[in-house]
Design a protein around this motif. Structure first.
Motif, mmCIF file in Angstrom:
data_model
loop_
_atom_site.group_PDB
_atom_site.id
_atom_site.type_symbol
_atom_site.label_atom_id
_atom_site.label_comp_id
_atom_site.label_asym_id
_atom_site.label_seq_id
_atom_site.Cartn_x
_atom_site.Cartn_y
_atom_site.Cartn_z
ATOM 1 N N ASN A 190 0.759 -1.262 -0.152
ATOM 2 C CA ASN A 190 0.138 -0.052 0.100
ATOM 3 C C ASN A 190 0.634 1.336 0.049
ATOM 4 O O ASN A 190 0.147 2.460 -0.114
ATOM 5 C CB ASN A 190 -0.938 -0.005 1.259
ATOM 6 N N ILE A 191 2.043 1.193 0.271
ATOM 7 C CA ILE A 191 3.022 2.299 0.564
ATOM 8 C C ILE A 191 3.153 3.038 -0.746
ATOM 9 O O ILE A 191 3.475 4.207 -0.823
ATOM 10 C CB ILE A 191 4.177 2.058 1.237
ATOM 11 N N ARG A 193 -1.486 5.011 1.303
ATOM 12 C CA ARG A 193 -0.289 5.257 1.627
ATOM 13 C C ARG A 193 0.053 5.745 2.943
ATOM 14 O O ARG A 193 0.841 5.261 3.733
ATOM 15 C CB ARG A 193 0.460 6.423 0.742
ATOM 16 N N LYS A 194 -1.041 6.749 3.585
ATOM 17 C CA LYS A 194 -0.834 7.231 4.901
ATOM 18 C C LYS A 194 -1.380 6.026 5.805
ATOM 19 O O LYS A 194 -0.530 5.990 7.130
ATOM 20 C CB LYS A 194 -2.065 8.149 4.984
ATOM 21 N N THR A 195 -2.185 4.960 5.520
ATOM 22 C CA THR A 195 -2.624 4.107 6.313
ATOM 23 C C THR A 195 -1.346 3.174 6.416
ATOM 24 O O THR A 195 -1.325 2.551 7.410
ATOM 25 C CB THR A 195 -3.783 3.160 5.765
ATOM 26 N N LEU A 200 10.187 4.235 4.940
ATOM 27 C CA LEU A 200 9.801 5.551 5.768
ATOM 28 C C LEU A 200 10.724 6.674 4.826
ATOM 29 O O LEU A 200 9.846 7.764 4.680
ATOM 30 C CB LEU A 200 10.149 5.694 7.230
ATOM 31 N N MET A 201 11.939 6.506 4.898
ATOM 32 C CA MET A 201 12.603 7.442 4.003
ATOM 33 C C MET A 201 11.950 7.888 2.861
ATOM 34 O O MET A 201 12.120 9.131 2.418
ATOM 35 C CB MET A 201 14.339 6.989 4.058
ATOM 36 N N ILE A 260 1.214 12.670 3.630
ATOM 37 C CA ILE A 260 2.139 11.534 3.826
ATOM 38 C C ILE A 260 3.540 11.907 4.366
ATOM 39 O O ILE A 260 4.175 11.125 5.210
ATOM 40 C CB ILE A 260 2.223 11.004 2.465
ATOM 41 N N ARG A 261 4.152 12.940 3.891
ATOM 42 C CA ARG A 261 5.349 13.527 4.703
ATOM 43 C C ARG A 261 5.350 13.553 6.097
ATOM 44 O O ARG A 261 6.141 13.277 6.819
ATOM 45 C CB ARG A 261 5.733 14.849 4.008
#
Length: 634
Positions: A376-377, A385-387, A411-412, A422-423
């Protein structure tokens, strides 16, 4: 006695004059002859000829005359009831039992509550010995009791067994269980209101049964609850059943091993993975599993505190069911990604439960979570993406660093995501990693020195992002710095106290990022509250820096005049409103705290004698500022 019906009616009149006179009369009646007043209230409550609103008020007043368990009047009210004439008490109790069969729902409800309260008062002193028998007579299978009477009777049983201090004979408890379980059976009982009341009663009654030691009793209870949780024609029954399951889990979680497969099947159905979604059932179902996890976590924490004390065996049997639960929770998160209030409730509950599951089963959660995150990312939908990032954040407590490290590496990339949320979420999660998993001073490392340049570069860049992101940067830097803090009482090797040298090459960039973050929020006067987290991070960075490193010294020396300039600006700034004045003073205090940290850090170094001439103007300004604060706070 005066016409109590009319007085009760007038006491609810919208006309203030009429209402106040009626209230005064009620008070006089109570003070003049309390026993007869209570008797008249009970008669009013039981009378079908009385208006519903009068019966309702009579019930409230009668309940308040014996209900005081959450106030200082409790013992007084109990004493007043016990001092009543036995004949009057008997008449009141008889009226209450009669009211259970009333056609007025509010009267039945009030009567059941009062019966529960009087049971708490009477039964310990061997009073009202026939209460349970009278209530069970209303539930007798051979009788033709109307559904309303059964419902009110079950509600009364719910309130009676709410009082944990009461004691009953085993035969009495078995009789109550038989009646309650029979009323839960949809084939024997057609009224769903009765079945709901039965499940709610069982939620209290089961605490008095031999649930832990009697297999037959436990099987009967769990079978009845499982059948109720499968109810399709009445969602209220299903809601009550899951609530009952949660109540059982909070006390008897060790005895639930044989029922895990059935409960997982009910969970799949409730979460809507095989059909429609009912929010209340979903929330109750998730709470069941959260309750079990909390109990296991509490048990393990107790083991750590008291290692020599023999405690109940650990719940290893829960690992497999919880592993089966994780995919269900992750799928639930995908279905309810914060689009409306109902879905937000489900989303947050599922996320909380997932975090508790991670703390319970540790490394076993990582493969499921990693598959979900990787899937999902990188998708187009920013909510997905947030989830994915949020899932990573909630599973940080429990699994080992070795298992988590490959997942956290994702994460990076997300700190460069085009979507602001998202950031911000990625940066917030990085801060959680620093807080929970990265403490080099205590030999707990998540990131290696090779990872640092990329991490620090990302933090420095995001510090100049929008305020919502830069604030998360400050929080992350704060927890990063805390990881290098060695407690004064710590017996850590002296060389460990210099470990913060790892930060020295990046201090200048980090300080720039923090100062940029403190300037970004223009919505509030003087940059508050954003500045609070920025300057808090700055103080922590200065405090843990290794002053013996040339790079650290240069960065901190350069920070001094920059803070002084900001302080001078804050002193000269005009404040119009009271909020402006408060924010200005808070900002000035924060800046002074930063100056104090800088001076303390530089003053304790071998460089102090070389810095005296450079510091004199700044220290003089700092002293003037201190005098200013003394004057405005005098």
């Amino acid at each position: 006695m005066d016409n109590i019906t009319q007085i009760l009616k007038d006491a609810q009149d919208p006309d203030n004059n009429i209402r106040l006179v009626a209230e005064c009369k009620l008070k006089q009646l109570q003070e003049r002859n309390r026993p007869n007043f209570l008797l008249s209230l009970s008669a009013e409550l039981s009378s079908d000829a009385s208006p519903p609103e009068c019966r309702c008020l009579a019930g409230i007043m009668l309940k308040n005359s014996v209900e005081g368990k959450y106030s200082e009047d409790n013992s007084i009210l109990i004493e007043q009831w016990n001092n009543l004439d036995q004949c009057i008490k008997s008449q009141i109790k008889e009226s209450l039992l009669i009211t259970l069969g009333s056609l007025a729902p509010q009267a039945r409800h009030a009567s059941s509550q009062i019966i529960g309260r009087l049971a708490y008062i009477e039964i310990p002193s061997q009073g009202w010995q026939d209460l349970i028998g009278r209530l069970l007579h209303n539930m007798a299978p051979q009788g033709a009791s109307p559904a309303t009477l059964k419902q009110a009777t079950l509600e009364a049983l719910e309130h009676v067994f709410e009082e944990k201090t009461l004691r009953f004979e085993k035969d009495t408890i078995n009789g109550v269980l038989d009646a309650v379980i029979r009323a839960m059976n949809h084939q024997a009982e057609k009224s769903f209101q009765v079945r709901v009341a039965a499940v709610k009663a069982l939620q209290n009654v089961h605490k008095f049964a031999d649930f832990a030691s009697d297999d037959d009793c436990r099987n009967r209870i769990m079978t009845a609850i499982s059948d109720a949780a499968k109810s399709d024609e009445a969602v209220e029954v299903k809601h009550a059943a899951f609530g009952c399951l949660t109540a059982i889990a909070s006390k008897y979680y060790m005895e639930l091993e044989p029922y895990m497969e059935t409960t997982l099947s009910l969970t799949t159905e409730a979460l809507g993975l095989e059909g429609g979604v009912d929010e209340t059932a979903v929330l109750e179902c998730i709470e069941f599993w959260s309750t079990i996890c909390r109990k296991v976590i509490k048990l393990r924490e107790k083991r750590k505190r008291f290692p020599r004390v023999i405690l109940t065996a650990d719940c290893h049997f829960l690992e497999n069911p919880l592993c089966s639960l994780v995919p269900l929770l992750l799928q639930t998160l995908s279905l309810h990604q914060e689009r409306d209030v109902d879905e937000l409730n489900i989303f947050m509950s599922a996320m909380t439960c997932l975090g508790l599951v991670a703390r319970t089963i540790g490394d076993a959660v990582v493969p499921f979570a990693r598959q979900f995150i990787e899937g999902n990312i990188k998708v187009a939908d920013w909510r997905s993406r947030k989830t994915a990032i949020s899932v990573l954040g909630v599973i940080l407590e429990g699994p080992s660093i070795e298992k988590l490290a490959p997942v956290v590496g994702l994460l990076m990339d997300k700190m460069e995501d085009p979507h602001m949320e998202i950031r911000g979420t990625a940066t917030c999660t990085l801060g959680q990693v620093f807080e929970l998993l990265h403490s080099p001073a205590l030999d707990k490392r998540f990131f290696t020195n090779e990872d640092f340049p990329r991490i620090m570069a990302a933090l420095s860049k995001r510090g100049k992002d929008v305020p919502e992101v830069s604030k998360e940067v400050c929080e992350a830097i704060y927890f990063l710095a805390r990881g290098y803090d060695v407690p004064i009482s710590s017996e850590v090797d002296h060389s460990k106290k210099k470990i913060s040298s790892e930060l020295s090459p990046f201090l200048s960039g980090v300080i720039d990022a923090i100062l940029s973050a403190s300037e970004l929020d223009k919505k509030t006067p003087f940059g508050l509250p954003a500045s609070a987290s920025a300057y808090g991070a700055l103080i922590e960075i200065v405090r843990v820096s290794n002053i013996w490193d040339f790079e650290a010294v240069i960065a901190i020396m350069d920070l001094m005049p920059r803070i002084m300039r900001r302080l001078n600006t804050a002193l000269d700034a005009k404040a119009i409103s009271s909020d402006d004045k408060t924010n200005r003073q808070n900002l000035q205090a924060l800046l002074c705290d930063v100056l104090h940290a800088i001076i303390e850090k530089l003053g304790n170094s071998l460089h102090a004698d070389k810095l005296v001439l450079w510091l004199v103007p700044s220290v003089q300004s700092f002293w003037i500022t201190c005098q200013y604060f003394c004057s405005i706070t005098a």
